[in-house]
Design an enzyme around this catalytic site. Structure first.
Site, PDB file in Angstrom:
ATOM      1  N   TYR A 120      10.012 -59.344 -45.193  1.00  0.00           N
ATOM      2  CA  TYR A 120      10.171 -58.348 -43.731  1.00  0.00           C
ATOM      3  C   TYR A 120      11.175 -56.999 -44.105  1.00  0.00           C
ATOM      4  O   TYR A 120      11.095 -55.772 -43.021  1.00  0.00           O
ATOM      5  CB  TYR A 120      10.733 -59.365 -43.479  1.00  0.00           C
ATOM      6  N   ARG A 139      10.035 -48.678 -41.873  1.00  0.00           N
ATOM      7  CA  ARG A 139       9.058 -48.519 -40.020  1.00  0.00           C
ATOM      8  C   ARG A 139      10.768 -47.836 -39.793  1.00  0.00           C
ATOM      9  O   ARG A 139       9.962 -46.645 -39.264  1.00  0.00           O
ATOM     10  CB  ARG A 139       9.337 -49.708 -39.980  1.00  0.00           C
ATOM     11  N   TYR A 186      21.964 -54.543 -35.567  1.00  0.00           N
ATOM     12  CA  TYR A 186      22.201 -55.641 -36.468  1.00  0.00           C
ATOM     13  C   TYR A 186      22.412 -55.385 -38.093  1.00  0.00           C
ATOM     14  O   TYR A 186      22.774 -54.209 -38.236  1.00  0.00           O
ATOM     15  CB  TYR A 186      20.265 -55.850 -36.883  1.00  0.00           C
ATOM     16  N   ARG A 207      14.074 -54.999 -27.218  1.00  0.00           N
ATOM     17  CA  ARG A 207      13.767 -55.993 -26.400  1.00  0.00           C
ATOM     18  C   ARG A 207      12.969 -56.203 -25.674  1.00  0.00           C
ATOM     19  O   ARG A 207      12.107 -56.845 -25.466  1.00  0.00           O
ATOM     20  CB  ARG A 207      14.917 -56.988 -26.101  1.00  0.00           C
ATOM     21  N   GLU A 266       9.259 -68.011 -32.353  1.00  0.00           N
ATOM     22  CA  GLU A 266       9.112 -66.872 -31.888  1.00  0.00           C
ATOM     23  C   GLU A 266       8.547 -66.989 -30.381  1.00  0.00           C
ATOM     24  O   GLU A 266       7.604 -67.128 -31.094  1.00  0.00           O
ATOM     25  CB  GLU A 266       8.518 -65.881 -32.539  1.00  0.00           C
TER      26      GLU A 266
HETATM   27  C1  3EB Z   1      14.906 -61.302 -33.281  1.00  0.00           C
HETATM   28  O1  3EB Z   1      14.780 -60.877 -32.564  1.00  0.00           O
HETATM   29  C2  3EB Z   1      13.376 -61.934 -33.673  1.00  0.00           C
HETATM   30  O2  3EB Z   1      11.384 -56.404 -36.070  1.00  0.00           O
HETATM   31  O3  3EB Z   1       9.372 -55.917 -35.231  1.00  0.00           O
HETATM   32  C3  3EB Z   1      10.752 -60.017 -33.334  1.00  0.00           C
HETATM   33  C4  3EB Z   1      10.893 -59.138 -32.692  1.00  0.00           C
HETATM   34  C5  3EB Z   1      11.707 -59.544 -34.381  1.00  0.00           C
HETATM   35  C6  3EB Z   1      10.178 -57.620 -33.344  1.00  0.00           C
HETATM   36  C7  3EB Z   1      10.550 -56.879 -35.522  1.00  0.00           C
HETATM   37  C8  3EB Z   1      11.165 -59.170 -35.148  1.00  0.00           C
HETATM   38  C9  3EB Z   1      10.566 -57.844 -34.054  1.00  0.00           C
HETATM   39  O4  3EB Z   1      14.711 -60.178 -35.000  1.00  0.00           O
HETATM   40  C10 3EB Z   1      12.072 -61.570 -34.881  1.00  0.00           C
END
Ligand code: 3EB
Length: 337
Positions: free
Chosen positions: A139, A146, A200, A213, A315
């Site tokens: 990942y 990406r 992050y 989000r 999720e």
């Molecule tokens: C998170 O909140 C959970 O890498 O495109 C959720 C939605 C998550 C999209 C992405 C990852 C992605 O980090 C994981």
């Protein structure tokens, strides 16, 4: 008869029945799950190798009010109207970073060629997402590829242009990406309970995940809220390790926070939820705990998938629309008239 026709509409339909035909409604794309494709539509048909957990498997069907033109561009199957572009591609590749760069590079080529500047929503399937590769998990490699692709395309500040997304892992098959883009821009939304994924800290990977989000679609497409994959994360940290029901509750709080308050979608209606479940054995428990939290009329599908962080057990993504004031947000009490 005389159902309202929407410029962009999502419905989950059973795989075992033909999609009901309605005059003036056209399929942009149908996404099915598992190993068996239902009958072809007039739009893009995609089969995603995640096992359905429901007894009656469902497909995700995106429709619109114009007859789309279908085609192939830079490896993507596309369906295009004057307002919308739906596309899907798969890629066999060992290296997740290279796969992401290739898929997103091709995606930006399609958007440029067809002159669609605005990504509204994207889905990513990463085979064996949790496996180690040179000290990072796959990942993290995917996220790096990406992010590099977005930066190459949009330069510094690309974060403000990111669409809502989901990224989950499969146990077989190729990388898969599908997307919806539009002529007019949507509005990205972040979650006050969470650090933006694109911010992050580095311990979650050398390049952060590139997604918003949620995306609010433009008014001409109905101002619907496309909710990204959402998990049990507070700030940037996974919470409630090894506790499925607590992770579910936290995830629903995160979704609730995204639905917004005054001035945004406050009287909203969750039309769809897609629940990605890591362990099949959690399916019944999650389903039972979820049902009392949602309104009648919300469609739900459950899929078996690996979640991008090893400690996350589920999720949930979804779609919410502005609804008449009689409709309620998840978990609130209906208003009597
Ligand atoms: C998170 O909140 C959970 O890498 O495109 C959720 C939605 C998550 C999209 C992405 C990852 C992605 O980090 C994981």
């Amino acid at each position: 008869m005389n159902q309202r026709i929407f410029p962009l509409h999502l419905e989950y339909f059973s795989d075992s029945q033909p999609i009901p035909e309605q005059s003036g409604v056209h399929v942009l794309g149908r996404v099915s799950f598992g190993d068996k494709s239902p009958a072809a539509t007039d739009g893009v048909d995609l089969l995603v190798p995640l096992d359905p957990l429901d007894s009656e498997p469902l497909s995700e069907v995106w429709t619109t009010d114009q007859l789309p033109t279908v085609g192939t561009h830079a490896g993507f199957e596309t369906a295009e109207t004057s307002e919308l572009l739906f596309g899907a591609a798969t890629l066999d590749c060992e290296d997740p970073e290279a796969a992401a760069q290739k898929l997103y590079g091709d995606l930006f080529e399609v958007l440029g060629e067809r002159n669609f500047q605005n990504l509204l929503r994207i889905w990513n399937i990463v085979p064996r997402i949790g496996e180690d590769r040179a000290g990072l998990d796959r990942y993290m490699h995917f996220c790096r590829g990406r992010a590099i692709a977005f930066e190459q395309r949009h330069g510094q500040g690309f974060e403000s242009l990111l669409p809502a997304a989901s990224a989950v892992g499969s146990d077989r098959g190729p990388f898969v990406v599908w997307f919806i883009a539009s002529k007019r821009a949507g509005i990205p939304r972040e979650n006050p309970r969470q650090i933006s994924a694109f911010q992050y800290p580095e311990r979650y990977g050398p390049k952060p995940p590139s997604f918003a989000r949620a995306t609010l679609t433009p008014p001409c497409l109905g101002s619907e809220l496309l909710l990204s994959g959402t998990a049990s994360i507070l700030g940037s940290e996974s919470v409630h390790l090894n506790d499925t029901s607590a992770q579910l509750a936290e995830t629903m709080e995160n979704l609730r926070a995204l639905l917004g308050k005054n001035g945004r979608i406050d009287s909203n209606h969750l039309r769809q939820l897609k629940v990605f479940v890591r362990d099949r054995s959690d399916y019944a428990e999650i389903r039972e705990a979820l049902m009392p939290l949602i309104q009648t009329g919300t469609q739900i599908m459950f899929l078996r998938a690996d979640i991008c962080r090893p400690e996350l057990l589920l999720e949930i993504e979804g779609l919410a629309v502005q609804a008449p004031s009689t409709a309620t947000a998840l978990g609130t009490t209906p208003v009597a008239h």
